[in-house]
Design an enzyme around this catalytic site. Structure first.
Site, PDB file in Angstrom:
ATOM      1  CG  ASP A   8      12.089  -2.367  -1.540  1.00 46.47           C
ATOM      2  OD1 ASP A   8      12.253  -1.296  -2.168  1.00 46.47           O
ATOM      3  OD2 ASP A   8      11.455  -3.331  -2.016  1.00 46.47           O
ATOM      4  CB  CYS A  65       8.801  -0.950  -2.032  1.00 38.05           C
ATOM      5  SG  CYS A  65       7.042  -1.224  -2.257  1.00 38.05           S
ATOM      6  CB  THR A  67       4.571  -1.868  -6.945  1.00 36.63           C
ATOM      7  OG1 THR A  67       4.569  -2.628  -5.725  1.00 36.63           O
ATOM      8  CG2 THR A  67       5.142  -2.703  -8.073  1.00 36.63           C
ATOM      9  CG  HIS A  98     -11.960  12.972   0.764  1.00 39.95           C
ATOM     10  ND1 HIS A  98     -12.850  12.585  -0.212  1.00 39.95           N
ATOM     11  CD2 HIS A  98     -12.044  14.332   0.818  1.00 39.95           C
ATOM     12  CE1 HIS A  98     -13.448  13.650  -0.730  1.00 39.95           C
ATOM     13  NE2 HIS A  98     -12.960  14.728  -0.130  1.00 39.95           N
ATOM     14  CG  HIS A 133     -14.032  13.415   4.410  1.00 41.53           C
ATOM     15  ND1 HIS A 133     -14.505  12.567   3.436  1.00 41.53           N
ATOM     16  CD2 HIS A 133     -14.180  14.671   3.935  1.00 41.53           C
ATOM     17  CE1 HIS A 133     -14.910  13.290   2.394  1.00 41.53           C
ATOM     18  NE2 HIS A 133     -14.729  14.563   2.679  1.00 41.53           N
TER      19      HIS A 133
HETATM   20  C1  RB5 Z   1      11.080  -6.010  -4.649  1.00 42.27           C
HETATM   21  O1  RB5 Z   1      11.526  -6.834  -5.673  1.00 42.27           O
HETATM   22  C2  RB5 Z   1       9.640  -5.587  -4.889  1.00 42.27           C
HETATM   23  O2  RB5 Z   1       8.805  -6.698  -4.758  1.00 42.27           O
HETATM   24  C3  RB5 Z   1       9.244  -4.481  -3.935  1.00 42.27           C
HETATM   25  O3  RB5 Z   1      10.051  -3.362  -4.150  1.00 42.27           O
HETATM   26  C4  RB5 Z   1       7.817  -3.973  -4.036  1.00 42.27           C
HETATM   27  O4  RB5 Z   1       7.507  -3.609  -5.337  1.00 42.27           O
HETATM   28  C5  RB5 Z   1       6.815  -4.861  -3.412  1.00 42.27           C
HETATM   29  O5  RB5 Z   1       5.624  -4.555  -3.336  1.00 42.27           O
END
Ligand code: RB5
Length: 151
Positions: A8, A65, A67, A98, A133
């Site tokens: 993203d 993305c 996180t 695994h 596994h």
């Molecule tokens: C975008 O603002 C953020 O929510 C996305 O990059 C990600 O971290 C979502 O899990």
């Protein structure tokens, strides 16, 4: 190896760096977007790159993305995808050894580009250990068959 990649807006810059790294290592890369830092929705590009693994057109995918959480949640909805959100070299390595992860999800906001680079290298070069596994992966596959139409 043919590798699909997507992000993203928060992962865009990191994605471009990983693409350079993969091409330098002679991998075939399919860039499924996004194409800028303009805000977009991670499920849209998770579906594109993860979908190529799901339908067998790519061996692996890397999704980035902020996180890594949204990408991993979205990608694991796709049949035959085993997406692992990793934060360090050990989780990247173990997700292959695994869990036979075929999709690597990365948190661009939380870890350095340098660490991401070495995690990608480790993840691509680590083999699945099989054995006990493999039995566990077979159980996941059976769950998918029960609940995933069209698998
Ligand atoms: C975008 O603002 C953020 O929510 C996305 O990059 C990600 O971290 C979502 O899990």
């Amino acid at each position: 190896m043919k590798i699909a990649i997507s992000s993203d807006h928060r992962g865009f810059r990191t994605k471009q760096g990983i693409i350079d790294q993969l091409r330098q290592a002679d991998h075939e890369v399919e860039d499924c977007g996004c194409d800028s830092t303009e805000s977009c929705d991670y499920p849209d590009t998770a579906k594109l790159a993860g979908g190529l693994v799901s339908n067998g057109e790519a061996e692996r995918a890397i999704l980035i993305c902020g996180t890594g959480l949204g990408m991993s949640i979205a990608a694991n909805k796709l049949c035959r995808v085993r997406a692992a959100l990793c934060h360090d070299e050990l989780t990247a390595q173990m997700s292959r050894k695994h869990n036979d992860a075929n999709v690597l999800c990365l948190p661009a906001d939380l870890i350095s580009d340098q660490l991401i680079g070495s995690m990608v290298e480790t993840w691509l070069s680590t083999e699945f250990e099989g054995g006990r596994h493999a039995r566990r992966i077979e159980k996941i596959d059976a769950m998918e068959k029960e609940h995933c139409s069209g698998s």
